[in-house]
Design a protein around this motif. Structure first.
Motif, PDB file in Angstrom:
ATOM      1  N   GLY A   1       0.781  -1.228   0.000  1.00  0.00           N
ATOM      2  CA  GLY A   1       0.000   0.000   0.000  1.00  0.00           C
ATOM      3  C   GLY A   1       0.812   1.277   0.000  1.00  0.00           C
ATOM      4  N   TYR A   2       2.122   1.166  -0.228  1.00  0.00           N
ATOM      5  CA  TYR A   2       3.000   2.333  -0.352  1.00  0.00           C
ATOM      6  C   TYR A   2       3.699   2.271  -1.699  1.00  0.00           C
ATOM      7  CZ  TYR A   2       2.540   3.179   4.668  1.00  0.00           C
ATOM      8  OH  TYR A   2       2.050   3.450   5.920  1.00  0.00           O
ATOM      9  N   ALA A   3       3.999   3.446  -2.257  1.00  0.00           N
ATOM     10  CA  ALA A   3       4.734   3.517  -3.525  1.00  0.00           C
ATOM     11  C   ALA A   3       5.798   4.602  -3.420  1.00  0.00           C
ATOM     12  CB  ALA A   3       3.787   3.830  -4.682  1.00  0.00           C
ATOM     13  N   TRP A   4       7.026   4.277  -3.812  1.00  0.00           N
ATOM     14  CA  TRP A   4       8.099   5.259  -3.943  1.00  0.00           C
ATOM     15  C   TRP A   4       8.176   5.595  -5.427  1.00  0.00           C
ATOM     16  CZ3 TRP A   4      11.046   8.689  -1.681  1.00  0.00           C
ATOM     17  CH2 TRP A   4      12.116   9.224  -2.405  1.00  0.00           C
ATOM     18  N   VAL A   5       8.107   6.881  -5.747  1.00  0.00           N
ATOM     19  CA  VAL A   5       8.168   7.296  -7.149  1.00  0.00           C
ATOM     20  C   VAL A   5       9.283   8.316  -7.345  1.00  0.00           C
ATOM     21  CG1 VAL A   5       5.712   6.878  -7.560  1.00  0.00           C
ATOM     22  CG2 VAL A   5       6.456   9.141  -6.883  1.00  0.00           C
ATOM     23  N   ASN A   6       9.896   8.241  -8.518  1.00  0.00           N
ATOM     24  CA  ASN A   6      10.843   9.260  -8.972  1.00  0.00           C
ATOM     25  C   ASN A   6      10.498   9.487 -10.434  1.00  0.00           C
ATOM     26  OD1 ASN A   6      13.488   9.851 -10.580  1.00  0.00           O
ATOM     27  ND2 ASN A   6      13.791  10.652  -8.512  1.00  0.00           N
ATOM     28  N   VAL A   7      10.071  10.714 -10.738  1.00  0.00           N
ATOM     29  CA  VAL A   7       9.566  11.009 -12.079  1.00  0.00           C
ATOM     30  C   VAL A   7      10.135  12.314 -12.606  1.00  0.00           C
ATOM     31  CG1 VAL A   7       7.393   9.753 -11.732  1.00  0.00           C
ATOM     32  CG2 VAL A   7       7.514  12.186 -11.153  1.00  0.00           C
ATOM     33  N   ASN A   8      10.120  12.433 -13.918  1.00  0.00           N
ATOM     34  CA  ASN A   8      10.390  13.697 -14.596  1.00  0.00           C
ATOM     35  C   ASN A   8       9.058  14.161 -15.171  1.00  0.00           C
ATOM     36  OD1 ASN A   8      13.125  13.537 -14.081  1.00  0.00           O
ATOM     37  ND2 ASN A   8      13.605  12.628 -16.058  1.00  0.00           N
ATOM     38  N   PRO A   9       8.461  15.202 -14.575  1.00  0.00           N
ATOM     39  CA  PRO A   9       7.191  15.708 -15.099  1.00  0.00           C
ATOM     40  C   PRO A   9       7.410  16.505 -16.385  1.00  0.00           C
ATOM     41  CG  PRO A   9       7.632  16.531 -12.860  1.00  0.00           C
ATOM     42  CD  PRO A   9       8.862  15.869 -13.350  1.00  0.00           C
ATOM     43  N   GLN A  10       6.415  16.454 -17.226  1.00  0.00           N
ATOM     44  CA  GLN A  10       6.430  17.277 -18.429  1.00  0.00           C
ATOM     45  C   GLN A  10       5.002  17.601 -18.811  1.00  0.00           C
ATOM     46  OE1 GLN A  10       8.557  14.721 -21.154  1.00  0.00           O
ATOM     47  NE2 GLN A  10       6.665  13.878 -21.979  1.00  0.00           N
ATOM     48  N   SER A  11       4.848  18.616 -19.647  1.00  0.00           N
ATOM     49  CA  SER A  11       3.510  18.972 -20.112  1.00  0.00           C
ATOM     50  C   SER A  11       2.974  17.817 -20.960  1.00  0.00           C
ATOM     51  CB  SER A  11       3.560  20.267 -20.927  1.00  0.00           C
ATOM     52  OG  SER A  11       4.395  20.098 -22.056  1.00  0.00           O
ATOM     53  N   PRO A  12       1.653  17.691 -21.047  1.00  0.00           N
ATOM     54  CA  PRO A  12       1.079  16.596 -21.823  1.00  0.00           C
ATOM     55  C   PRO A  12       1.559  16.533 -23.277  1.00  0.00           C
ATOM     56  CG  PRO A  12      -0.606  17.559 -20.436  1.00  0.00           C
ATOM     57  CD  PRO A  12       0.619  18.445 -20.326  1.00  0.00           C
ATOM     58  N   ASP A  13       1.891  17.695 -23.875  1.00  0.00           N
ATOM     59  CA  ASP A  13       2.376  17.670 -25.261  1.00  0.00           C
ATOM     60  C   ASP A  13       3.896  17.531 -25.331  1.00  0.00           C
ATOM     61  OD1 ASP A  13       3.324  20.174 -24.548  1.00  0.00           O
ATOM     62  OD2 ASP A  13       2.116  21.278 -26.012  1.00  0.00           O
ATOM     63  N   GLY A  14       4.554  17.476 -24.165  1.00  0.00           N
ATOM     64  CA  GLY A  14       6.005  17.293 -24.130  1.00  0.00           C
ATOM     65  C   GLY A  14       6.817  18.553 -24.377  1.00  0.00           C
ATOM     66  N   SER A  15       6.143  19.685 -24.547  1.00  0.00           N
ATOM     67  CA  SER A  15       6.870  20.916 -24.878  1.00  0.00           C
ATOM     68  C   SER A  15       7.580  21.541 -23.680  1.00  0.00           C
ATOM     69  CB  SER A  15       5.921  21.939 -25.508  1.00  0.00           C
ATOM     70  OG  SER A  15       4.929  22.321 -24.575  1.00  0.00           O
ATOM     71  N   ALA A  16       7.151  21.202 -22.465  1.00  0.00           N
ATOM     72  CA  ALA A  16       7.784  21.755 -21.257  1.00  0.00           C
ATOM     73  C   ALA A  16       8.175  20.613 -20.332  1.00  0.00           C
ATOM     74  CB  ALA A  16       6.821  22.703 -20.550  1.00  0.00           C
ATOM     75  N   GLN A  17       9.415  20.664 -19.862  1.00  0.00           N
ATOM     76  CA  GLN A  17       9.888  19.686 -18.887  1.00  0.00           C
ATOM     77  C   GLN A  17      10.131  20.417 -17.575  1.00  0.00           C
ATOM     78  OE1 GLN A  17      11.531  19.599 -22.115  1.00  0.00           O
ATOM     79  NE2 GLN A  17      10.008  18.070 -22.659  1.00  0.00           N
ATOM     80  N   TYR A  18       9.861  19.716 -16.469  1.00  0.00           N
ATOM     81  CA  TYR A  18       9.983  20.317 -15.154  1.00  0.00           C
ATOM     82  C   TYR A  18      11.006  19.555 -14.312  1.00  0.00           C
ATOM     83  CZ  TYR A  18       5.599  22.150 -16.941  1.00  0.00           C
ATOM     84  OH  TYR A  18       4.648  22.735 -17.732  1.00  0.00           O
ATOM     85  N   GLU A  19      11.319  20.122 -13.152  1.00  0.00           N
ATOM     86  CA  GLU A  19      12.289  19.499 -12.253  1.00  0.00           C
ATOM     87  C   GLU A  19      11.818  18.104 -11.842  1.00  0.00           C
ATOM     88  OE1 GLU A  19      15.285  20.729 -11.141  1.00  0.00           O
ATOM     89  OE2 GLU A  19      14.945  22.312 -12.614  1.00  0.00           O
ATOM     90  N   PRO A  20      12.746  17.152 -11.706  1.00  0.00           N
ATOM     91  CA  PRO A  20      12.369  15.809 -11.242  1.00  0.00           C
ATOM     92  C   PRO A  20      11.722  15.869  -9.865  1.00  0.00           C
ATOM     93  CG  PRO A  20      14.638  15.834 -12.030  1.00  0.00           C
ATOM     94  CD  PRO A  20      14.178  17.263 -11.981  1.00  0.00           C
ATOM     95  N   LEU A  21      10.804  14.945  -9.624  1.00  0.00           N
ATOM     96  CA  LEU A  21      10.104  14.850  -8.346  1.00  0.00           C
ATOM     97  C   LEU A  21      10.192  13.428  -7.819  1.00  0.00           C
ATOM     98  CD1 LEU A  21       6.798  16.716  -9.280  1.00  0.00           C
ATOM     99  CD2 LEU A  21       8.643  17.604  -7.848  1.00  0.00           C
ATOM    100  N   SER A  22      10.293  13.320  -6.507  1.00  0.00           N
ATOM    101  CA  SER A  22      10.271  12.018  -5.847  1.00  0.00           C
ATOM    102  C   SER A  22       9.375  12.117  -4.637  1.00  0.00           C
ATOM    103  CB  SER A  22      11.673  11.611  -5.380  1.00  0.00           C
ATOM    104  OG  SER A  22      12.540  11.458  -6.469  1.00  0.00           O
ATOM    105  N   GLY A  23       8.861  10.979  -4.217  1.00  0.00           N
ATOM    106  CA  GLY A  23       8.062  10.980  -3.005  1.00  0.00           C
ATOM    107  C   GLY A  23       7.405   9.648  -2.759  1.00  0.00           C
TER     108      GLY A  23
END
Length: 143
Positions: free
Chosen positions: A68-90
Motif C-alpha cells: 500500500g506504499y509507492a516510492w516514485v521518482n519522475v520527470n514531469p512534463q507537459s502533456p504535449d512534451g513541450s515543457a519539462q519540469y524538475e524531477p520529483l520524488s516521493g
C-alpha cells in the motif's frame, strides 16, 4: 489416554481454524499500462496539479510498490512534451482506494538549501521520511 487424545484433537481443530496471515507483498514495479501504475501516477498527477498548478504527465525513473506504499521518482512534463519540469520524488499511500502523496521527497531542496552533499541530503531526507511515514516498508526507502 482418551482425554489426552480429545485435547490434542481439539487443539488441532482450533489451530486449523485460526486465520492464516497474508504473506507480505513483494516489492514490485507495476508494468506500463496496468491499472495499478495508472492509479499511482494519477495520485502523483493530482498532487502536482494541487501543489504547482501544472497538468503533467511523467517519465518514470523509478516506481517501487509494496503493502500500500509507492516510492516514485519522475520527470514531469507537459502533456504535449513541450515543457519539462524538475524531477520529483516521493511516497504515495493507498488510502480508501486512492493513491495520495504522503511524503514529497525533500532531498534536492536539502542539498541546495542547506548546502549538503547528495549523500548527506539523502540521509537527512530518509530520517525525515521514517519519522513522517513510520509504516513505510524499509525496502522502499531510497539508498
Amino acid at each position: 489416554m482418551k482425554s489426552r487424545l480429545l485435547c490434542l484433537s481439539l487443539l488441532f481443530v482450533q489451530m486449523a481454524c485460526l486465520p492464516t496471515p497474508a504473506p507480505a507483498e513483494e516489492v514490485h514495479t507495476p508494468a506500463v499500462g496496468t491499472g495499478e501504475r495508472k492509479a499511482i501516477m494519477d495520485g502523483m498527477r493530482n498532487w502536482v496539479l494541487r501543489q504547482h498548478q501544472i497538468e503533467a504527465i511523467f517519465v518514470v525513473n523509478a516506481l517501487l510498490v509494496k503493502d500500500g506504499y509507492a516510492w516514485v521518482n519522475v520527470n514531469p512534463q507537459s502533456p504535449d512534451g513541450s515543457a519539462q519540469y524538475e524531477p520529483l520524488s516521493g511516497v504515495l499511500k493507498l488510502d480508501g482506494g486512492v493513491w495520495r502523496m504522503v511524503f514529497p521527497d525533500p532531498a534536492v531542496e536539502l542539498s541546495v538549501g542547506e548546502n549538503l552533499s547528495e549523500a548527506a541530503a539523502r540521509a537527512k531526507a530518509n530520517e525525515i521520511l521514517l519519522q513522517q511515514v513510520p509504516g513505510i516498508p524499509r525496502e522502499l526507502v531510497p539508498r
